[in-house]
Design an enzyme around this catalytic site. Structure first.
Site, short mmCIF file in Angstrom:
data_model
loop_
_atom_site.label_atom_id
_atom_site.label_comp_id
_atom_site.label_asym_id
_atom_site.label_seq_id
_atom_site.Cartn_x
_atom_site.Cartn_y
_atom_site.Cartn_z
N GLU A 279 25.15 23.14 -9.88
CA GLU A 279 25.51 21.94 -10.65
C GLU A 279 25.93 22.31 -12.07
O GLU A 279 26.97 21.89 -12.57
CB GLU A 279 24.30 20.99 -10.72
CG GLU A 279 23.89 20.35 -9.42
CD GLU A 279 22.85 21.15 -8.65
OE1 GLU A 279 22.13 20.54 -7.82
OE2 GLU A 279 22.75 22.38 -8.85
N HIS B 258 6.56 -5.79 -12.58
CA HIS B 258 7.46 -6.73 -11.90
C HIS B 258 8.25 -6.01 -10.82
O HIS B 258 9.30 -6.51 -10.37
CB HIS B 258 8.38 -7.39 -12.92
CG HIS B 258 7.63 -8.02 -14.05
ND1 HIS B 258 7.15 -9.31 -14.01
CD2 HIS B 258 7.20 -7.50 -15.24
CE1 HIS B 258 6.49 -9.57 -15.12
NE2 HIS B 258 6.50 -8.48 -15.89
N LYS C 80 19.68 24.97 -0.80
CA LYS C 80 20.81 25.44 -1.61
C LYS C 80 21.69 26.39 -0.78
O LYS C 80 22.92 26.33 -0.84
CB LYS C 80 20.30 26.18 -2.86
CG LYS C 80 19.58 25.32 -3.87
CD LYS C 80 19.08 26.15 -5.05
CE LYS C 80 18.21 25.37 -6.00
NZ LYS C 80 17.66 26.21 -7.11
O1 F6P Z 1 16.04 24.00 -7.83
C1 F6P Z 1 14.95 23.87 -8.62
C2 F6P Z 1 15.11 24.64 -9.91
O2 F6P Z 1 15.11 25.98 -9.69
C3 F6P Z 1 14.04 24.25 -10.91
O3 F6P Z 1 12.86 24.96 -10.76
C4 F6P Z 1 14.74 24.50 -12.21
O4 F6P Z 1 14.12 23.87 -13.26
C5 F6P Z 1 16.12 23.95 -11.90
O5 F6P Z 1 16.35 24.28 -10.53
C6 F6P Z 1 17.23 24.46 -12.74
O6 F6P Z 1 17.30 25.84 -12.70
P1 F6P Z 1 18.08 26.65 -13.85
O7 F6P Z 1 17.43 26.34 -15.14
O8 F6P Z 1 17.96 28.09 -13.44
O9 F6P Z 1 19.51 26.19 -13.83
#
Ligand code: F6P
Length: 531
Positions: free
Chosen positions: A199, A369, A497
């Protein structure tokens, strides 16, 4: 000791359910007073933690301490606070306390202080130059919830810079994150411990493209990275002097105390970040020094264990009675559920008692609520953590009086309940038909006897916020010790993932893809080749 398990594990990690210490604790909890008839308030780092309506008795207090002794708690706490291997499956320390220590421990002091100073100097430099009135923070999970929670809570009435937090891979998130901002005056902060998270990497590329399309000669001059993988950030193109680091011995969900807190300083000034660390350090001091029976994280943890494993509550509700704590529940969901959502103990055996509860909730009074009907009259109910500030920062005293009144009233209603018998007269006064009155009274009845904790902050300051988050971190740690699980890894997040990477290739036609269940295969087929 199970084959393959590291030798430095506390010896032995016996399966909990069968231990005499656990059975004595469970028995004491069942016999304890749950009437809420005795005031029990613990003071810790400026916070008041009221456990009066939770199960309590001198016998339970003693059994709790005996249970901790049986689980080698003192040694485990010392190992945590001194940077020993507390995360056995990754062979690492979990040394988030070092990040907020006023004088960090010797062997890491230099780099912690150096990085703290770099972060603060960078922010002061931007402030002095009046650079960047907008910031797009790109990160997810532990690289997002902390700064987002603190900035939205302490900056509810305004921040020095406009902060946008982008975490989701859904393109609507980055689109909304960039829309309307002036690229010339926007800083992009890319936060990722691993600097590999899909992401964050994709959203960062989008933001870079946005800077390029705006004709910014050197887009990298608008980008900083926060990571425990500086090499990867440099490979991406981030200038070395724009990379702020932290270390693998700080877990993602325990990392807001590190350079991950940079957006807090950008939005609220470095003093807000300093205050946050000082509050957490004060809670660390309390956790390390307070006798067990007065130790707030320890007692909150034991209370949670009784609710989960003796009284059988599958979940705990978090009710922050403060609209500014909008993201607290999400922050605590990651902290608690990513830490305690484990089914095997330190030695790799199946756990013998349910571990981490479902954590859910919403700020009060919105929750009233939304789902308090379920909390009051649902068959199971859930223990509730009410969190509130003595003093508000807004100019509406009557609003605060009503907020406090509602918070205390909900707690009382959950505890006291109201049986149908007590309601019949009330209903009969409005209902001429006695049979209908009795029937209606049964619908209106409250079972009561539902426990809650009340955590009172003096005011929503950076210090109090730091103390609050550290309180929950240590509570989680104590529960991990008792359940005999590792609260610092998160192996369970990887499988999904890996599958996502494979399916993404299939959707773009770069891979055939096989072995899916019919439904997955069907929908991959539906989406394959679509733009
Ligand atoms: O997928 C979970 C995780 O590994 C969390 O533990 C972590 O906080 C998050 O993804 C983001 O990871 P990063 O900081 O390595 O991008």
């Amino acid at each position: 000791m199970m084959e393959g398990a590291p030798t430095y594990l506390p010896n032995p990690v016996e399966p909990l359910a069968g231990t005499a210490a656990w059975q004595a604790f469970a028995e004491a909890a069942r016999r304890a007073d749950r009437s809420g008839g005795t005031l029990r308030v613990l003071e810790a780092a400026g916070l008041s933690v009221d456990l009066s309506t939770q199960a309590q008795s001198p016998e339970l207090l003693a059994a709790g301490s005996a249970l901790l002794a049986a689980r080698d708690f003192d040694a485990c706490r010392e190992r945590l606070l001194e940077g020993g291997i507390a995360n056995c499956t990754e062979n690492r320390a979990a040394w988030h306390t070092a990040l907020r220590a006023e004088e960090p421990p010797g062997r890491v002091a230099g780099r912690i202080v150096a990085e703290r100073d770099r972060v603060r100097a960078f922010v002061r430099h931007l402030d002095a130059e009046g650079r960047f009135h907008s910031v797009v923070h790109i990160g997810i999970g532990g690289s997002d919830w902390g700064p987002k929670l603190v900035v939205s809570a302490l900056g509810y009435a305004g921040t020095r810079r406009q902060l946008r937090f982008v975490s989701n891979i859904d393109g609507h998130a980055i689109e909304a994150g960039l829309i309307g901002l002036d690229p010339q005056h926007t800083l992009v902060v890319v936060s990722s411990k691993s600097f590999t998270t899909t992401e964050t990497m994709h959203n960062a590329q989008c933001a870079l493209q946005w800077l390029r399309e705006a004709g910014i000669a050197d887009p990298w001059s608008h980008v900083v990275a926060v990571t425990a993988n500086p090499e990867a950030a440099q490979r991406m193109g981030v200038a070395p002097d724009r990379i702020f680091t932290f270390w693998d011995w700080a877990g993602g969900r325990y990392s807001v105390w590190s350079a991950i807190g940079l957006p807090i300083a950008l939005a609220l000034g470095a003093e807000a970040l300093d205050g946050l660390l000082q509050g957490a350090a004060a809670m660390d001091e309390h956790f390390a020094q307070a006798p067990l029976e007065h130790n707030a994280p320890v007692q909150l943890a034991l209370t949670g264990l009784a609710n989960r494993n003796v009284f059988g509550y599958p979940s705990v509700n978090i009710a922050p009675y403060d609209a500014r704590l909008l993201h607290l529940v999400s922050y605590l969901q990651q902290l608690e559920m990513e830490s305690l959502g484990k089914s095997v103990d330190l030695e790799g055996r199946p756990v013998t008692l349910p571990t981490g509860p479902i954590v859910w909730g919403m700020p009060g009074t919105d929750g009233q609520h939304t789902f308090f009907q379920w909390l009051h009259q649902g068959p199971e109910g859930a223990p509730v953590d009410f969190i509130i500030c003595r003093e508000a920062d807004h100019p509406y005293p009557e609003h605060h009086r009503l907020l406090v009144a509602n918070c205390l009233a909900q707690r009382e209603a959950l505890l006291r309940g109201k049986p149908a018998s007590a309601l019949e007269a009330e209903v009969a006064a409005k209902e001429s038909d006695p049979a209908r009155a009795a029937w209606l009274a049964r619908h209106k009845a409250h079972p009561g006897g539902r426990p809650s904790s009340l955590i009172v902050l003096p005011r929503l300051t950076a210090h109090a916020m730091g103390a609050l988050l550290a309180l929950y971190e240590h509570k989680v740690f104590v529960q991990g010790v008792v359940w005999g699980i590792n609260p610092f890894d998160q192996w369970g997040v990887e499988y999904g993932k890996v599958l996502a990477t494979g399916i993404a290739k299939e959707l773009s036609g770069d891979a055939a893809g096989e072995g899916h269940d019919p439904s997955t295969a069907y929908w991959v087929g539906q989406w394959r080749g679509r733009k």
